[in-house]
Motif scaffolding. Structure first.
Motif, mmCIF file in Angstrom:
data_model
loop_
_atom_site.group_PDB
_atom_site.id
_atom_site.type_symbol
_atom_site.label_atom_id
_atom_site.label_comp_id
_atom_site.label_asym_id
_atom_site.label_seq_id
_atom_site.Cartn_x
_atom_site.Cartn_y
_atom_site.Cartn_z
ATOM 1 N N LEU A 1 0.823 -1.205 0.000
ATOM 2 C CA LEU A 1 0.000 0.000 0.000
ATOM 3 C C LEU A 1 0.861 1.261 0.000
ATOM 4 N N ILE B 1 -2.777 6.077 -11.203
ATOM 5 C CA ILE B 1 -3.416 4.982 -10.469
ATOM 6 C C ILE B 1 -3.156 3.653 -11.165
ATOM 7 N N ILE C 1 -6.087 -0.035 -4.781
ATOM 8 C CA ILE C 1 -6.638 1.018 -5.636
ATOM 9 C C ILE C 1 -6.859 2.284 -4.821
ATOM 10 N N PHE C 2 -7.357 2.135 -3.582
ATOM 11 C CA PHE C 2 -7.587 3.296 -2.733
ATOM 12 C C PHE C 2 -6.277 3.997 -2.376
ATOM 13 N N ALA C 3 -5.224 3.227 -2.068
ATOM 14 C CA ALA C 3 -3.927 3.825 -1.752
ATOM 15 C C ALA C 3 -3.373 4.579 -2.962
ATOM 16 N N LEU D 1 -5.165 5.871 -5.390
ATOM 17 C CA LEU D 1 -6.006 7.055 -5.560
ATOM 18 C C LEU D 1 -5.598 8.158 -4.592
ATOM 19 N N CYS D 2 -5.289 7.789 -3.364
ATOM 20 C CA CYS D 2 -4.835 8.782 -2.378
ATOM 21 C C CYS D 2 -3.500 9.402 -2.793
ATOM 22 N N HIS E 1 -4.167 11.787 -5.689
ATOM 23 C CA HIS E 1 -4.845 12.995 -5.216
ATOM 24 C C HIS E 1 -3.881 13.887 -4.428
ATOM 25 N N GLY F 1 -8.944 -3.714 -3.491
ATOM 26 C CA GLY F 1 -9.629 -2.451 -3.210
ATOM 27 C C GLY F 1 -8.760 -1.500 -2.414
ATOM 28 N N LEU F 2 -8.030 -2.030 -1.435
ATOM 29 C CA LEU F 2 -7.111 -1.194 -0.652
ATOM 30 C C LEU F 2 -5.975 -0.661 -1.519
#
Length: 110
Positions: free
Chosen positions: A9, A54, A87-89, A91-92, A95, A84-85
């Motif tokens: 992550l 991403i 992809i979220f990491a 994305l963060c 951003h 999912g984690l």
């Protein structure tokens, strides 16, 4: 959450962050060389590079899709959660890179 997942992550976050920052800064240098306003080009690149940062961080979309498929059809729900984690990491990270570029450029993305 094990150490390996946490390490993945963190790597995903910083890869997405680096792709966005590096791409926008190098693109700004290129814009300067051809006579365009570098900060404006950096601002435009930040919005268009976000999805690619991403994708680069998670190692390509096909691996993530096959992992999700394997999780859905083979009952390995941990794989769905881990993907999912990831992809979220990513994305963060993308951003965060966008916010840093907005701060540097002094504009908000349109």
């Amino acid at each position: 959450m094990d150490r390996e997942l946490l390490a993945t992550l963190i790597i995903d976050f910083f890869v997405a962050f680096g792709v966005l920052i590096g791409g926008a800064i190098i693109g700004g240098i290129g814009a300067f060389l051809i006579g365009k306003p570098p900060l404006s080009v950096m601002n435009d690149l930040a919005s268009s590079l976000k999805i690619w940062a991403i994708v680069a961080a998670i190692g390509g979309t096909f691996d993530a899709i096959t992992t999700i498929e394997r999780g859905l059809f083979n009952g390995a729900h941990d794989d769905i959660f881990k993907t999912g984690l990831m992809i979220f990491a990513a994305l963060c990270g993308a951003h965060s890179g966008t916010l840093l570029l907005q701060w540097i450029v002094g504009e908000t993305l349109s």
